[in-house]
Scaffold this active site. Structure first.
Site, PDB file in Angstrom:
ATOM      1  CG  HIS A   1      -1.888   1.113   1.290  1.00  0.00           C
ATOM      2  ND1 HIS A   1      -2.847   1.212   2.279  1.00  0.00           N
ATOM      3  CD2 HIS A   1      -2.084   2.189   0.487  1.00  0.00           C
ATOM      4  CE1 HIS A   1      -3.582   2.290   2.081  1.00  0.00           C
ATOM      5  NE2 HIS A   1      -3.124   2.909   1.004  1.00  0.00           N
TER       6      HIS A   1
ATOM      7  CG  HIS B   1      -8.791  -4.734   7.015  1.00  0.00           C
ATOM      8  ND1 HIS B   1      -7.731  -3.936   6.634  1.00  0.00           N
ATOM      9  CD2 HIS B   1      -9.219  -4.239   8.195  1.00  0.00           C
ATOM     10  CE1 HIS B   1      -7.545  -2.993   7.547  1.00  0.00           C
ATOM     11  NE2 HIS B   1      -8.431  -3.162   8.496  1.00  0.00           N
TER      12      HIS B   1
ATOM     13  CD  GLU C   1      -3.952  -2.954  -0.057  1.00  0.00           C
ATOM     14  OE1 GLU C   1      -4.610  -3.991   0.139  1.00  0.00           O
ATOM     15  OE2 GLU C   1      -3.441  -2.271   0.868  1.00  0.00           O
TER      16      GLU C   1
END
Length: 244
Positions: free
Chosen positions: A45, A193, A72
């Site tokens: 990310h 997640h 991400e």
């Protein structure tokens, strides 16, 4: 039943490196070890504040990852331009707030449909596979389908962080229903997640999910048993769960 893939998020390798502003541990080396240990893809990310993964990390990983790189990013002009320049295999669009410890929920694509549709088109034209990180909600899934997203990643945070069995079971049912709804629309479904070695099994058993993206739990376990074994243990766990 289809094979379940494991995407390993290596953000927290960079978090540890940046805690002392050193050059180690190296996320590029971590990605190499992860691939050698059975990871089907590597997730990173690139946040707007660069709190862990840096631009250099992304550039190097784009050149060295042999499996698949899942980048991400927030749906901002800066991030979309970076993605179109570097061309990772996949981009997952995620919401982002500067004060959050980690991504706290899914994209609100209902109110940003036109903007996201343009971004999906731009990334797809650049040869990048696009995924939208969304909550397990049928309305959000419908909009994702309508604006041309080929993939969605269902946010499993509410399930993962539930503090009692009743709440966790309700969240599991939401995810299960959402997976079925998305698959029936022709969407490809990933999830992630907060998943760990203790809560991942029910999610891994859902046949419509193609890939699970897991990071913090794997990196945490690797402190005690090493990164290869932490990845191998998780991959065996999710694949055994999928096979029943």
């Amino acid at each position: 039943m289809s094979n379940l893939l494991l995407g390993v998020n290596i953000d927290h390798i960079a978090t540890l490196r940046n805690a002392r502003n050193t050059t180690y541990p190296d996320p590029i080396y971590a990605a190499f070890i992860a691939e050698q240990s059975g990871a089907d893809s590597i997730t990173i990310h690139l946040r707007e504040d660069r709190r862990h993964i840096t631009d250099r990390d992304v550039e190097m990983l784009c050149k060295t990852i042999q499996t698949s790189m899942n980048l991400e990013i927030a749906a901002t002009d800066e991030m979309i331009n970076i993605a179109c320049t570097l061309k990772p295999h996949c981009c997952c669009l995620v919401p982002e707030r500067r004060q959050e410890l980690t991504t706290e929920g899914g994209l609100d694509i209902i109110n940003k449909a036109n903007k996201l549709q343009d971004i999906i088109f731009k990334l797809t034209e650049a040869g990048i596979r696009v995924s939208l990180f969304i909550d397990p909600n049928e309305q959000q899934i419908s909009v994702a389908y309508n604006i041309g997203a080929p993939y969605i990643e269902l946010h499993t945070g509410m399930y993962s962080h539930a503090t009692d069995a009743t709440t966790q079971n309700l969240e599991y049912k939401r995810i299960k229903k959402s997976v079925q709804y998305a698959v029936n629309k022709g969407l490809k479904v990933n999830a992630g997640h907060g998943l760990n070695y203790y809560n991942v099994r029910p999610i891994a058993m859902l046949p419509g999910i193609q890939e699970l993206n897991i990071g913090h739990a794997i990196i945490s376990r690797s402190i005690f048993c090493g990164l290869p074994k932490a990845i191998q243990d998780m991959k065996k766990l999710i694949q055994d769960s999928r096979r029943g």
